[in-house]
Design a protein around this motif. Structure first.
Motif, PDB file in Angstrom:
ATOM      1  N   MET A   1      12.143 -38.012-112.112  1.00  0.00           N
ATOM      2  CA  MET A   1      11.038 -37.756-111.877  1.00  0.00           C
ATOM      3  C   MET A   1      10.428 -39.298-112.106  1.00  0.00           C
ATOM      4  N   PRO A   2       9.683 -39.854-110.905  1.00  0.00           N
ATOM      5  CA  PRO A   2       8.925 -41.251-111.378  1.00  0.00           C
ATOM      6  C   PRO A   2       7.985 -41.196-112.424  1.00  0.00           C
ATOM      7  N   SER A   3       7.938 -42.255-113.175  1.00  0.00           N
ATOM      8  CA  SER A   3       7.166 -42.221-114.454  1.00  0.00           C
ATOM      9  C   SER A   3       5.713 -42.273-114.340  1.00  0.00           C
ATOM     10  N   PHE A   4       5.282 -42.507-112.889  1.00  0.00           N
ATOM     11  CA  PHE A   4       3.779 -42.548-112.647  1.00  0.00           C
ATOM     12  C   PHE A   4       3.474 -40.995-112.762  1.00  0.00           C
ATOM     13  N   ILE A   5       4.083 -39.977-112.364  1.00  0.00           N
ATOM     14  CA  ILE A   5       3.903 -38.828-112.474  1.00  0.00           C
ATOM     15  C   ILE A   5       4.057 -38.000-113.886  1.00  0.00           C
ATOM     16  N   ARG A   6       2.889 -37.816-114.695  1.00  0.00           N
ATOM     17  CA  ARG A   6       2.738 -37.622-115.901  1.00  0.00           C
ATOM     18  C   ARG A   6       2.940 -36.155-116.398  1.00  0.00           C
ATOM     19  N   HIS A   7       2.393 -35.365-115.315  1.00  0.00           N
ATOM     20  CA  HIS A   7       2.691 -33.840-115.406  1.00  0.00           C
ATOM     21  C   HIS A   7       3.602 -33.243-114.559  1.00  0.00           C
ATOM     22  N   PRO A   8       4.795 -33.184-114.606  1.00  0.00           N
ATOM     23  CA  PRO A   8       5.795 -32.577-113.193  1.00  0.00           C
ATOM     24  C   PRO A   8       5.437 -31.097-113.111  1.00  0.00           C
ATOM     25  N   LYS A   9       4.920 -30.355-114.102  1.00  0.00           N
ATOM     26  CA  LYS A   9       4.773 -28.925-113.581  1.00  0.00           C
ATOM     27  C   LYS A   9       3.394 -28.994-112.822  1.00  0.00           C
ATOM     28  N   ASP A  10       2.263 -29.762-113.037  1.00  0.00           N
ATOM     29  CA  ASP A  10       1.184 -29.769-111.959  1.00  0.00           C
ATOM     30  C   ASP A  10       1.536 -30.322-110.901  1.00  0.00           C
ATOM     31  N   PHE A  11       2.373 -31.333-110.918  1.00  0.00           N
ATOM     32  CA  PHE A  11       2.758 -31.922-109.458  1.00  0.00           C
ATOM     33  C   PHE A  11       3.586 -30.875-108.774  1.00  0.00           C
ATOM     34  N   TRP A  12       4.481 -30.328-109.001  1.00  0.00           N
ATOM     35  CA  TRP A  12       5.112 -29.475-108.197  1.00  0.00           C
ATOM     36  C   TRP A  12       4.349 -28.087-107.671  1.00  0.00           C
ATOM     37  N   THR A  13       3.659 -27.639-108.875  1.00  0.00           N
ATOM     38  CA  THR A  13       2.784 -26.481-108.473  1.00  0.00           C
ATOM     39  C   THR A  13       1.774 -26.890-107.514  1.00  0.00           C
ATOM     40  N   GLY A  14       1.073 -28.303-107.440  1.00  0.00           N
ATOM     41  CA  GLY A  14       0.270 -28.738-106.497  1.00  0.00           C
ATOM     42  C   GLY A  14       0.940 -28.722-104.919  1.00  0.00           C
ATOM     43  N   ILE A  15       2.291 -29.379-105.204  1.00  0.00           N
ATOM     44  CA  ILE A  15       3.335 -29.246-103.977  1.00  0.00           C
ATOM     45  C   ILE A  15       3.214 -28.088-103.266  1.00  0.00           C
ATOM     46  N   ILE A  16       3.623 -27.093-103.887  1.00  0.00           N
ATOM     47  CA  ILE A  16       3.694 -25.565-103.477  1.00  0.00           C
ATOM     48  C   ILE A  16       2.609 -25.174-102.671  1.00  0.00           C
ATOM     49  N   PHE A  17       1.384 -25.262-103.591  1.00  0.00           N
ATOM     50  CA  PHE A  17       0.105 -24.844-103.056  1.00  0.00           C
ATOM     51  C   PHE A  17      -0.282 -25.595-101.953  1.00  0.00           C
ATOM     52  N   LEU A  18      -0.188 -27.025-101.684  1.00  0.00           N
ATOM     53  CA  LEU A  18      -0.368 -27.574-100.673  1.00  0.00           C
ATOM     54  C   LEU A  18       0.174 -27.181 -99.314  1.00  0.00           C
ATOM     55  N   LEU A  19       1.518 -27.088 -99.794  1.00  0.00           N
ATOM     56  CA  LEU A  19       2.488 -26.672 -98.422  1.00  0.00           C
ATOM     57  C   LEU A  19       2.282 -25.248 -98.013  1.00  0.00           C
ATOM     58  N   PHE A  20       1.766 -24.067 -98.726  1.00  0.00           N
ATOM     59  CA  PHE A  20       1.553 -22.886 -98.439  1.00  0.00           C
ATOM     60  C   PHE A  20      -0.026 -22.995 -97.557  1.00  0.00           C
ATOM     61  N   GLY A  21      -0.816 -23.592 -98.307  1.00  0.00           N
ATOM     62  CA  GLY A  21      -2.236 -23.845 -97.543  1.00  0.00           C
ATOM     63  C   GLY A  21      -2.063 -24.582 -96.362  1.00  0.00           C
ATOM     64  N   LEU A  22      -1.400 -25.659 -96.310  1.00  0.00           N
ATOM     65  CA  LEU A  22      -1.381 -26.188 -94.777  1.00  0.00           C
ATOM     66  C   LEU A  22      -0.595 -25.456 -93.865  1.00  0.00           C
ATOM     67  N   THR A  23       0.368 -24.670 -94.259  1.00  0.00           N
ATOM     68  CA  THR A  23       1.143 -23.899 -93.316  1.00  0.00           C
ATOM     69  C   THR A  23       0.212 -22.798 -92.968  1.00  0.00           C
ATOM     70  N   ALA A  24      -0.478 -22.270 -93.516  1.00  0.00           N
ATOM     71  CA  ALA A  24      -1.477 -21.196 -93.175  1.00  0.00           C
ATOM     72  C   ALA A  24      -2.693 -21.612 -92.319  1.00  0.00           C
TER      73      ALA A  24
ATOM     74  N   ILE B   1      -1.880 -32.127-107.775  1.00  0.00           N
ATOM     75  CA  ILE B   1      -1.178 -33.240-107.382  1.00  0.00           C
ATOM     76  C   ILE B   1      -1.969 -34.240-108.017  1.00  0.00           C
ATOM     77  N   ALA B   2      -3.301 -34.532-107.974  1.00  0.00           N
ATOM     78  CA  ALA B   2      -4.026 -35.676-108.551  1.00  0.00           C
ATOM     79  C   ALA B   2      -3.887 -35.717-110.141  1.00  0.00           C
ATOM     80  N   ARG B   3      -4.253 -34.620-110.624  1.00  0.00           N
ATOM     81  CA  ARG B   3      -4.175 -34.259-112.007  1.00  0.00           C
ATOM     82  C   ARG B   3      -2.929 -34.608-112.594  1.00  0.00           C
ATOM     83  N   SER B   4      -1.599 -34.418-111.978  1.00  0.00           N
ATOM     84  CA  SER B   4      -0.475 -34.502-112.513  1.00  0.00           C
ATOM     85  C   SER B   4      -0.179 -36.294-112.561  1.00  0.00           C
ATOM     86  N   PHE B   5      -1.057 -36.977-112.101  1.00  0.00           N
ATOM     87  CA  PHE B   5      -1.036 -38.473-112.129  1.00  0.00           C
ATOM     88  C   PHE B   5      -1.698 -38.793-113.520  1.00  0.00           C
TER      89      PHE B   5
END
Length: 153
Positions: free
Chosen positions: A1-24, A60-64
Motif C-alpha cells: 500500500m502506498p505511503s500516502f494512503i494513511r487509512h487503508p480500511k477507509d480507502f478500500w471501503t471507499g473504493i467498494i462504495f464508489l464502484l457499487f454506486g457508479l455501477t448503479a 477515499i478522501a478521508r483515507s489520505f
C-alpha cells in the motif's frame, strides 16, 4: 500500500462504495429517469447510486488525511458463510417458505461468527421468524408462504 494512503480500511471501503454506486448509476441510465414528482424506473437507482458514490469518494478522501490501521486478514470462510446464507434465503423462500428461510439465514450467518453459540442463535432465529411472519404476512399481507410446498403445505 502506498505511503500516502494513511487509512487503508477507509480507502478500500471507499473504493467498494464508489464502484457499487457508479455501477448503479450506469445501469440506471438504460431506463427513463422521470422527475421528482413522477419518478421513472431509473430515478431511485440513480439517486441512491450517486449518494453511495459520494460516500465512497468521501471515504477515499478521508483515507489520505486520517491515520488508521492496516487491513487485517481477509475472512474468506465468514464471507462465504454469510453469502451462502443470503443465497439460501432467496432459494428457500418460495419453495420452503418464510420460516425455514429465516431460520437458515440466521443460523448460518451466526455460525460465521467466532462467538457462535447454538442456544442463543436458535432463540434469535425463532424470534426473527415469528417477527417476520407477523410483520410481512399478517400485518402487511404480503403473499409469502409461511411454510412452502416443499414441506407439504
Amino acid at each position: 500500500m502506498p505511503s500516502f494512503i494513511r487509512h487503508p480500511k477507509d480507502f478500500w471501503t471507499g473504493i467498494i462504495f464508489l464502484l457499487f454506486g457508479l455501477t448503479a448509476v450506469v445501469l440506471g441510465q438504460e431506463h427513463a429517469m422521470g422527475t421528482a414528482g413522477r419518478m421513472g424506473p431509473a430515478y431511485f437507482p440513480t439517486i441512491l447510486g450517486s449518494l453511495l458514490a459520494l460516500i465512497g469518494a468521501v471515504g477515499i478522501a478521508r483515507s489520505f488525511v486520517r491515520k488508521g490501521e492496516a487491513v487485517s486478514k481477509f475472512y474468506v470462510k465468514e464471507l462465504v458463510l454469510v453469502l451462502a446464507a443470503v443465497l439460501l434465503f432467496g432459494l428457500l423462500m418460495r419453495g420452503a417458505g418464510l420460516v425455514p428461510a429465516v431460520l437458515v439465514l440466521v443460523i448460518l450467518s451466526a455460525y460465521a461468527s467466532d462467538k457462535f453459540q447454538l442456544v442463543p442463535t436458535l432463540l434469535l432465529a425463532a424470534g426473527l421468524a415469528a417477527f417476520s411472519v407477523l410483520v410481512f404476512v399478517k400485518l402487511l399481507g404480503l403473499p409469502m408462504p409461511i411454510l412452502g410446498p416443499w414441506l407439504g403445505f
